[in-house]
Enzyme design. Structure first.
Site, short mmCIF file in Angstrom:
data_model
loop_
_atom_site.label_atom_id
_atom_site.label_comp_id
_atom_site.label_asym_id
_atom_site.label_seq_id
_atom_site.Cartn_x
_atom_site.Cartn_y
_atom_site.Cartn_z
N ILE A 189 -13.29 -4.73 1.60
CA ILE A 189 -12.85 -3.36 1.82
C ILE A 189 -11.89 -3.35 3.00
CG2 ILE A 189 -13.57 -1.04 2.55
CD1 ILE A 189 -16.17 -1.56 0.94
N GLY B 95 -0.60 -2.01 6.45
CA GLY B 95 -0.41 -3.27 7.16
C GLY B 95 -1.65 -4.13 7.12
N GLU B 96 -1.89 -4.87 8.18
CA GLU B 96 -3.04 -5.77 8.24
C GLU B 96 -4.30 -4.94 8.42
OE1 GLU B 96 -5.09 -9.13 11.05
OE2 GLU B 96 -2.98 -8.67 11.38
N GLY B 97 -5.06 -4.79 7.33
CA GLY B 97 -6.21 -3.90 7.32
C GLY B 97 -7.23 -4.19 8.40
N THR C 93 0.83 -1.19 0.00
CA THR C 93 0.00 0.00 0.00
C THR C 93 0.87 1.26 0.00
OG1 THR C 93 -1.77 -1.14 1.19
CG2 THR C 93 -1.70 1.25 1.42
N ASP D 91 -8.59 -1.10 5.27
CA ASP D 91 -8.50 0.11 6.09
C ASP D 91 -8.20 1.36 5.28
OD1 ASP D 91 -5.24 0.82 6.68
OD2 ASP D 91 -5.72 -1.15 5.88
#
Length: 333
Positions: free
Chosen positions: A233, A255-257, A204, A235
């Site tokens: 969807i 990172g980890e959404g 991202t 973050d």
């Protein structure tokens, strides 16, 4: 005022075995984008224009996971998402499920400026883009051969690839042991990651800036997760999770959404400054340490007085920052 400042990121979590030439390529891209932002800030462009400009440039480079080079859904298509926020009046715009618009961040900006809404998605976002005259291309434009190969590996592992890397269970390093009971590296890896850490995935992108008038803005754009469900969807387009800006600061997360969403991570940084009186670095460090729980991720942030900082709880984060005092840094680890 403390002068202008800017930070960029290309994702949190990097494979330690990423070849040096790929590390250098990332640094060169980030340096180029930083210089683009610096030039705009020196020209007295408002912070919100600067972050859109920089993220649009990052979207155009297939090295990262936004725009061209976006992660593929389980069906092999691209569904991009992005958000932008102007801290001066806490105005924002966001989009999800974008499949033909060349710049998701510019569409998010138009949602903020030209629509009565803050968030548009899928067909509605695409229709609005055409009404506004944004450049559109076929979905194939965004798909790279590297990501086709990555999707194939993800399907073989029956897993989703998050845009960060994590080590093996019970190991302090990110290396893989060979020949452990006949199990493959994939079987030994945490299922949340699902692929050998030696397989590099794009990340991202985001930008935060404060201009000479102390106005803060943030922008984040992503292709999401490799092998994600259609309609997922994350973050990045969610105001308060992946993106937030106020009169005190601007924040972009990566990172980890799912963990970032639960933590409302970007908003927490601003809230800690607003309600606890923390400085931006203290607030970023606290949010990363206390709010991500077992999730992995990172943040970049600027304050209205020109401070710039970052934080992450994984192996590394593609990042860069600069300010009016002459700081210019890019880093990975």
């Amino acid at each position: 005022m403390g002068g202008w400042a800017i930070a960029v990121h290309g994702g949190a979590g990097v494979d330690p075995r990423l070849p040096p030439h790929r590390q250098e390529e990332a640094k060169q891209i980030l340096s180029h984008c930083l210089r683009l932002g610096i030039s705009a800030l020196r020209s007295s462009l408002p912070a919100v224009d600067v972050v859109e400009l920089v993220v649009r440039e990052l979207e155009s480079n297939p090295f990262f996971n936004a725009g061209r080079g976006s992660a593929l859904t389980t069906k092999g298509t691209v569904e991009m998402e992005a958000s932008i926020m102007d801290g001066e009046k806490r105005r924002c715009g966001a989009v999800s499920g974008v499949s033909t618009v060349k710049s998701a961040i510019s569409l998010a900006r138009l949602v903020m400026d030209k629509s009565p809404h803050s968030y548009l998605a899928f067909d509605g976002a695409e229709e609005f883009a055409r009404q506004q005259g944004l450049e559109v291309v076929d979905n194939e434009f965004f798909i790279t051969e590297d990501n086709r190969k990555m999707l194939k590996l993800a399907k073989e592992a029956n897993s989703i690839v998050f845009d960060y890397r994590i080590p093996l269970i019970g190991r302090d390093s990110c290396g893989f042991e060979e020949g452990t009971g006949g199990m493959s590296a994939i079987e030994h890896a945490l299922q949340m990651n699902g692929l050998p850490i030696s397989v590099y995935a794009p990340e991202t992108v985001g930008c935060v800036a404060v201009d000479v008038l102390g106005r803060c803005a943030a922008a984040t754009s992503t292709g999401g997760l490799m092998n994600k469900m259609n309609g997922r969807i994350g973050d990045s387009p969610l105001i308060g999770a992946g993106t937030y800006a106020s009169d005190l600061c601007a924040v972009s997360a990566t990172g980890e959404g799912e963990a970032i969403i639960r933590a409302t991570l970007a908003r927490d940084v601003s809230a800690l400054m607003e309600y606890k009186g923390m400085g931006v670095k203290e607030a970023v460090d606290w949010a990363i340490r206390e709010r991500l729980e077992e999730g992995k991720g990172g943040l970049i942030a600027v304050s209205s007085n020109g401070d710039v900082t970052f934080g992450f709880n994984c192996v590394g984060m593609f990042r860069g920052c600069a300010n009016e005092d002459g700081i210019f840094e890019v880093g990975v680890w």
